[in-house]
Design a protein around this motif. Structure first.
Motif, PDB file in Angstrom:
ATOM      1  N   LYS A 117      -3.110   2.721  -3.885  1.00 13.93           N
ATOM      2  CA  LYS A 117      -3.923   4.298  -3.304  1.00 13.93           C
ATOM      3  C   LYS A 117      -4.977   3.538  -2.322  1.00 13.93           C
ATOM      4  CE  LYS A 117      -1.572   6.363  -6.563  1.00 13.93           C
ATOM      5  NZ  LYS A 117       0.343   6.156  -6.143  1.00 13.93           N
TER       6      LYS A 117
ATOM      7  N   ARG B   8       0.362  -0.831   0.063  1.00 17.35           N
ATOM      8  CA  ARG B   8       0.085  -0.017   0.121  1.00 17.35           C
ATOM      9  C   ARG B   8       1.192   1.711  -0.045  1.00 17.35           C
ATOM     10  NH1 ARG B   8      -4.198  -0.641   4.634  1.00 17.35           N
ATOM     11  NH2 ARG B   8      -2.490   0.401   5.854  1.00 17.35           N
ATOM     12  N   ASP B   9       0.726   1.989  -0.458  1.00 12.88           N
ATOM     13  CA  ASP B   9       1.074   3.600  -0.233  1.00 12.88           C
ATOM     14  C   ASP B   9       1.074   4.289   0.519  1.00 12.88           C
ATOM     15  OD1 ASP B   9       1.682   6.586  -1.070  1.00 12.88           O
ATOM     16  OD2 ASP B   9       0.685   6.449  -3.303  1.00 12.88           O
ATOM     17  N   ASN B  10       2.693   4.699   1.135  1.00  8.64           N
ATOM     18  CA  ASN B  10       2.586   4.955   2.259  1.00  8.64           C
ATOM     19  C   ASN B  10       1.242   5.584   2.922  1.00  8.64           C
ATOM     20  OD1 ASN B  10       3.901   3.212   3.209  1.00  8.64           O
ATOM     21  ND2 ASN B  10       5.834   4.220   3.025  1.00  8.64           N
TER      22      ASN B  10
ATOM     23  N   ASP C 275       2.285  -0.246  -4.951  1.00  6.17           N
ATOM     24  CA  ASP C 275       1.757   1.352  -4.056  1.00  6.17           C
ATOM     25  C   ASP C 275       0.602   1.730  -4.323  1.00  6.17           C
ATOM     26  OD1 ASP C 275       2.188   1.899  -6.766  1.00  6.17           O
ATOM     27  OD2 ASP C 275       2.690   4.007  -6.924  1.00  6.17           O
TER      28      ASP C 275
ATOM     29  N   LYS D 276      10.004  -5.526   0.004  1.00  7.93           N
ATOM     30  CA  LYS D 276      10.374  -5.143  -1.159  1.00  7.93           C
ATOM     31  C   LYS D 276      11.425  -5.234  -2.212  1.00  7.93           C
ATOM     32  CE  LYS D 276       6.592  -1.328   0.932  1.00  7.93           C
ATOM     33  NZ  LYS D 276       6.478   0.234   1.147  1.00  7.93           N
TER      34      LYS D 276
END
Length: 1283
Positions: free
Chosen positions: A200, A143-145, A198, A182
């Protein structure tokens, strides 16, 4: 191609840290897992999503088994899905508990030694993907940080420390470990199904995961299962296999039941079995596991299973029989030649071109039994398993219970069935067939525990012992369905920390219905989405519940304008709770339907709102048909409004629209062609009379003519095609058939007359294509009209003539075309119709003559329908009843019943009820009253079931019960049955224009008269009498009841009413009933009325005429002699008529004359000697030596002083009775008075010589003295004459 680890289950492992990933898991569970379930089920497989985030208990964690369990589950999985946020998960080389987990897992997974610093989630990634990339299909998601940062910030602003914690990295070390992971994943992205670094949002990730999974399943994992297009047989088998698979892995508490089943299977004397239990008690699970065990155990068994209601067409009788037969035939064909050819083409089914559903069923049953015999001959043991008898679609009220299930299977075959314990009819029927009843008991606690463990294990879940104990201890979980729903809800629940609260809320439900309400609430939470404003779950579930036959997906989506993306998730979520029948969704559990009612439909306004929504949709759907070129509803493959609108409108109470709906061309013709008896029942709700129904349907017919006219005109083919009216005439024939079932004879006649007129006009005007075919149709309609005419004695002669005209026509065709089966059959029909006409005219010899002709022609045709033969036997039986040949009639009735039962195969139409009524009549006349009552009740039950209570055929049975109770002397019961019959006739509008109604009135009269309640009987009697006279049907009345009423009027001094009654009876066939006593009664009435009443009688109504008809009737003769001939001193007529009376009743002989002498004495003791002498003189002509006649005549002459005429008769007697002193005294005295002094002296001397009693000698001396005085007197008169 990859292979499934478990051939029955598709298992996908979902790996993620515990905290911060709840949204992804919730979105997957709620929105996408149902769709994956659906795909797998379509292949007969289960889908198991393994998510270890709440699948590992604290106990397993305490025992340091977390790593071992997780990795072992990966080993059993077919696919790996991994997803991370910022949190790295449980890790730490110095974490004692975690390291203990490593220690315990090393034995199985020694590679773990070098990864002791890694998190449990990374260990799953390693085992599922990185250790051997590509070995297990895998997709990885990070997941995008920015999303985690955003959610963490929101938590910080709210002061929610838990939220901040879940969306924060544990430490700098964890971040480095995550980055390293990753990088390694990205390096091996080519060996994966996809790596997404990543995404959203959780929603986006769940959608990508779903697409990845579905793509892999369709293109790879399940592809080898679909390399060839599956046949129709394989598609259906797949659906049944999917159900089988779904019930196999959660079976507990079944060993004892399986032993019972196996015992019957292995025993040569084994019984067929019925498994009985409550909803959700585990019947299906038992059968599925038993089937599965047999499949693995012995190849001598050939097992065909069918789960009713859980596959397309599985609840339709003929579809089910067809599938069962084809499965056994498929097995047989493989045994014979290894062929896997199957019969997917409906035309290959024998009898598929037969219109009669009953005939199709019979042929399918014969095929089934035939293939079972063949398998047995090859050493196989066929086993037929049917689960869910209670779900069979009931298409008719006249079907016999389980008519489609053979009563006798081949000895080596075994049948195992299941049904609900509330399915009383089927249970009773199978008990009568000697099926072994196996009852499923509630689950004991130990089995509840096992079931929980098994279900949770299949989904990769586990509960803590306290949690499990609470579920097991709950009382309602003894029901397997309740337990299964509870566990399913827990599996779908994504919040581990709230699990205890969820468990408590579920297990405290008081019923399955209450539990289903919680399911509905959960569905609302999961699937009532923001971009659909209404309560989606409520709309869908309420509309399904309110529909008559369920709703298709398309219908539901159209009714409520539901987008695909909103509908699909909900559909897949409820898929296991519903069944699909012909593409229509229905609830698989009645308790779910009840839960929907309780939750959404208690409010009547809300309920009506949904019903109106459905009405609006189906009404619009119906209007579309107006623009079609369809000329009859039966030509429509499906007409959904026909099945839904009547049901909905009736519930709404909108009777006007309900009437319009039933009158609709398409609704009426479709229902009439498919469920005519139910259609009749629907019409009953309208309270319309037959004429009114006919008028509405004729109006609908005319409207459709206009629509077809405009359609043909717009197409430019109006002038060169068959006229619209002729095209649509089949509709009128269907209307007539339904009116016939409903018992509306006059309305039916009206419709046929209209149909005949239309076809005749079309033929005469040249407005038909294929005129020869329409001529044949015309003759068929005339035949049916003739049959209607023959049903009433008023029009029977007209019907007979019409039938005879048809006979001439058919006989001419025989000469032209030869004796074809078709023509011979039509002649058989016509002759039968003639027989019916003569029956209603009372000409029973003619009935027998023409009925036997009918049988000859039917048999010669070689194509005789058992329906036709049965009707002929029935006609002969009715004649025999009229001729009082009851034993012989019973023989024909039984033959007729068997013929009808065979013909209608499992159906009990009203004709069988009518035969039962006739049978009861015979039994009644034979004095077998108990049997008669039982048969009457069977007839009544059958008729009411077929056509409802308000039908003339039901009224007729009540009338017959009235007669039966009258014979028993139960006059109150008799009157009550008559009352019921009258209520029915009045309810259907069949009153004074229907002779049967008059018959019912007369039956009531009979009951009242028998109970001596003449005052009550008098209220209607004269009206009935006048109707009979006006109708010309006095010959059909109950003559004895009428005569009793006349006698009552005489006793009550109502002589004019008595006069009318007896006058009417003398004018009928009853004039000679009771030896013409009616003449006597009429004469008595006349004697108490002014002379004009007697004066207006014509000769055939006089007492004299009655005596001539019945010269042996003493009462009539006495009335005539005393009140008519003696007063007029008509001795000549007296002599003649008494002599005729004597000649008629001899051997009473001379007593006639002696007895009738007494009539010459009036009430004051005065004797008409002249009449008496005439009688005695006439008697002596017959009996010249009869002493009584001589003596009576002698006395009569003496009474009028004609001793000279008396003496010869007295002497005749005296000479034969010398020992009778009194007679000799009379003779001596008579001789003296007659001037025969010497004769007197002779008899006096005889008396003195033989009798010494003073009582004799004294009168003798007196007579001698008198005799001497007479002698002296006579001598003096002689001397004077000489002078």
């Amino acid at each position: 191609m990859p292979k499934l680890r478990n051939p029955r289950v598709v298992k996908i492992f979902f790996s993620s840290p515990f905290g911060g990933m709840e949204e992804e898991r919730e979105e997957l569970t709620r929105r996408y897992f149902p769709s994956i379930h659906h795909l797998c089920n379509s292949y007969g497989l289960q889908f198991a999503a393994v998510d270890m985030r709440w699948g590992i208990t604290s106990e397993s964690s305490d025992n340091a088994q977390v790593i071992s369990i997780c990795l072992r589950e990966i080993d059993r999985s077919d696919m790996f899905i991994g997803f991370f946020g910022q949190r790295y998960g449980w890790h730490g080389a110095d974490d004692t508990g975690l390291q203990k987990n490593f220690d315990n897992a090393l034995t199985l997974y020694p590679w773990l030694e070098q990864f002791r610093d890694k998190s449990v989630t990374e260990l799953e990634f390693l085992h599922g993907f990185l250790n051997e990339p590509g070995h297990l299909p895998a997709a990885i998601f990070f997941r995008d940080n920015h999303y985690d940062d955003m959610i963490r910030e929101e938590g910080a602003q709210k002061g929610d420390k838990k939220q901040v914690f879940k969306y924060s990295a544990e430490s700098e070390l964890s971040t480095k470990l995550m980055d390293d992971l990753k990088q390694r994943v990205w390096q091996h992205r080519e060996e994966s199904l996809g790596v997404h670094m990543d995404y959203k949002t959780p929603t986006e990730a769940a959608k990508i995961m779903y697409d990845t999974i579905m793509s892999y399943l369709k293109d790879s994992l399940l592809a080898d299962l679909d390399t060839e297009k599956r046949t129709a047989r394989e598609e259906l088998l797949g659906q049944h296999d999917a159900f089988l698979s779904s019930r196999c892995n959660i079976f507990v508490h079944g060993e004892i039941y399986m032993q019972q089943l196996n015992k019957q299977l292995l025993s040569e004397q084994g019984q067929n079995v019925l498994v009985i239990g409550k909803a959700g008690s585990g019947k299906s699970a038992l059968l599925c596991n038993w089937i599965s065990a047999l499949q693995q155990d012995n190849n001598n068994y050939t097992i065909v299973y069918h789960f009713i209601g859980f596959a397309d067409g599985s609840a339709d009788v003929n579809s089910m029989l067809s599938r069962l037969t084809e499965e056994f035939e498929y097995i047989l064909s493989k045994m014979m030649d290894g062929s896997t050819h199957t019969r997917d083409d409906p035309e290959s089914i024998p009898g598929s071109d037969v219109d009669n559903d009953a005939e199709k069923t019979r042929q399918l049953v014969q095929r089934l039994l035939s293939v079972l015999d063949k398998l047995i001959s090859l050493g196989k043991t066929p086993i037929l398993v049917l689960d869910g008898l209670d779900k069979i679609i009931k298409t008719s009220n006249i079907k016999k219970v389980l008519f489609w299930l053979p009563t006798h299977f081949p000895a080596s075959a075994r049948v195992v069935l299941s049904t609900l314990e509330s399915d009383i009819q089927n249970i009773d029927e199978l008990r009568n067939r000697n099926y072994l009843m196996v009852h499923i008991d509630p689950l004991p606690n130990e089995f509840k525990h096992d079931m929980c463990v098994k279900i949770l294990k299949e989904t990769g879940k586990e509960l803590s012992p306290p949690q499990l104990e609470r579920i097991v201890a709950a009382d309602m979980t003894k029901n397997p369905l309740f337990l299964k729903i509870t566990l399913s809800e827990l599996v779908a629940f994504g919040y581990f920390r709230l699990l205890d609260k969820k468990i408590d809320s579920l297990i405290t439900s008081e019923s399955i219905e209450a539990l289903f309400q919680q399911v509905l609430t959960r569905l609302e939470e999961d699937y009532n989405v923001a971009d659909y404003q209404d309560n989606l779950v409520e709309q869908v579930m309420s509309s399904i519940q309110l529909s008559s036959q369920g709703l298709s997906e398309t219908e539901i989506m159209d009714i409520f304008s539901i987008p695909d993306h909103v509908w699909s998730p909900l559909y897949f979520a409820i898929e296991k709770l519903v069944i699909s029948q012909s593409g229509r969704i229905q609830f698989g559990y009645k308790e779910l339907g009840e839960a929907v009612c309780m939750k959404y439909l208690k409010n009547q306004d809300n309920k009506k709102s949904y019903m109106r929504k459905l009405v609006e949709y189906f009404t619009a759907d119906l209007k579309k048909l107006d623009q079609s070129n369809c000329v009859h509803g039966q030509h429509l493959t499906v007409c959904r409004p026909a099945y839904e609108l009547p049901h909905l409108l009736l519930q709404l109470g909108d009777m006007e629209q309900f009437k319009e709906c039933l009158s609709n061309f398409f609704v009426f013709s479709h229902l009439a062609s498919n469920i005519p008896y139910q259609l009749v029942q629907l019409w009953r709700h309208t309270d319309l009379l037959g004429e009114d129904i006919a008028d509405r349907l004729l109006a609908s017919f005319d409207k459709r003519i206009s629509e077809i006219y405009l359609l043909l005109e717009s197409c430019g083919i109006l002038q060169n095609s068959t006229s619209p009216g002729v095209r649509l005439v089949q509709f009128l024939l269907t209307v007539a058939e339904v009116l016939s079932i409903a018992g509306h004879t006059e309305a039916k006649k009206k419709v046929f007359q209209r149909a005949i007129s239309i076809v005749e006009d079309g033929l005469q005007g040249g407005r038909v294509v294929n005129p020869e075919e329409w001529k044949e149709t015309l003759y068929k309609m005339k035949y049916k009209l003739a049959c209607i005419y023959c049903e009433s004695y008023h029009t029977a002669e007209l019907g007979i003539q019409l039938h005879k005209d048809l006979v001439k026509h058919h006989e001419s065709l025989l000469e032209e075309n030869g004796r074809t089966p078709k023509l011979l059959t039509e002649l058989g029909h016509a002759f039968h119709g003639i027989g019916v006409g003569y029956y209603n005219l009372g000409q029973y010899n003619e009935v027998e003559k023409y009925t036997k002709k009918s049988i000859v022609y039917h048999e010669e045709s070689g194509n005789a329908s058992l329906d036709d033969i049965g009707a002929s036997w029935a006609a002969l039986a009715m004649c025999l009843i009229k001729e009082n040949e009851y034993e012989k009639s019973l023989e024909y009735i039984e033959k007729a019943i068997e013929a009808f039962k065979t013909h209608f195969f499992g159906e009990y139409p009203t004709v069988i009820g009518e035969m039962l009524t006739n049978k009861a009549i015979c039994l009644r006349h034979l004095g077998r009253l108990e049997e008669a009552e039982s048969v009457y009740q069977s007839s009544l039950e059958l008729k009411i079931k077929a056509v409802g209570r308000e039908h003339v055929t039901v009224a007729m049975t009540y009338s017959n019960l009235c007669a039966l109770e009258g014979i028993r002397g139960n006059y109150d019961a008799s009157a009550e049955h008559a009352k019921q019959a009258l209520k029915i006739y009045e309810a259907v509008g069949e009153t004074w224009d229907n002779p049967k109604y008059i018959g019912a009135l007369e039956n009531r009269l009979c009951a009242l008269v028998s109970a001596n309640n003449f005052e009550e009987a008098d209220k209607d009697f004269m009206t009935i009498l006048n109707w009979r006279l006006k109708d010309g049907s006095i010959d059909h009345c109950l003559g004895s009841v009428y005569q009793d009423m006349g006698r009552y009027y005489l006793r009550a001094g109502m002589y004019e009413k008595a006069y009318q009654v007896f006058h009417a009876l003398i004018g009928s066939k009853f004039r000679q009933d009771g030896d013409c006593v009616t003449y006597l009664l009429l004469d008595i009435a006349c004697g108490n009325l002014p002379p004009k009443f007697r004066d207006q009688l014509t000769e055939e109504y006089t007492l004299t005429y009655g005596v001539e008809l019945a010269p042996g009737n003493v009462s009539l003769l006495k009335q005539l002699v005393i009140y008519h001939l003696i007063p007029s001193n008509n001795t000549e007529e007296i002599s003649r008529i008494i002599s005729k009376h004597h000649d008629t009743i001899n051997p009473t002989g001379v007593e006639v004359y002696l007895h009738t002498c007494d009539w010459c004495v009036n009430s004051e003791g005065q004797i008409n000697e002249e009449c008496q002498q005439a009688i005695l003189t006439e008697g002596l002509l017959k009996y010249p030596d009869n002493l009584d006649l001589h003596m009576n005549l002698a006395k009569s002459y003496c009474r009028i002083g004609q001793q000279g005429l008396a003496l010869p008769h007295a002497l005749k007697v005296a000479e034969q009775q010398l020992e009778n002193p009194k007679l000799l005294l009379f003779t001596a005295h008579t001789a003296a008075l007659a001037g025969q002094c010497d004769v007197c002296t002779k008899w006096c001397s005889h008396l003195l010589e033989h009798f010494t009693d003073e009582d004799i000698t004294t009168p003798v001396h007196n007579i001698l003295k008198k005799n001497e005085e007479i002698r002296e007197y006579l001598k003096q008169n002689v001397d004077q004459s000489a002078d």
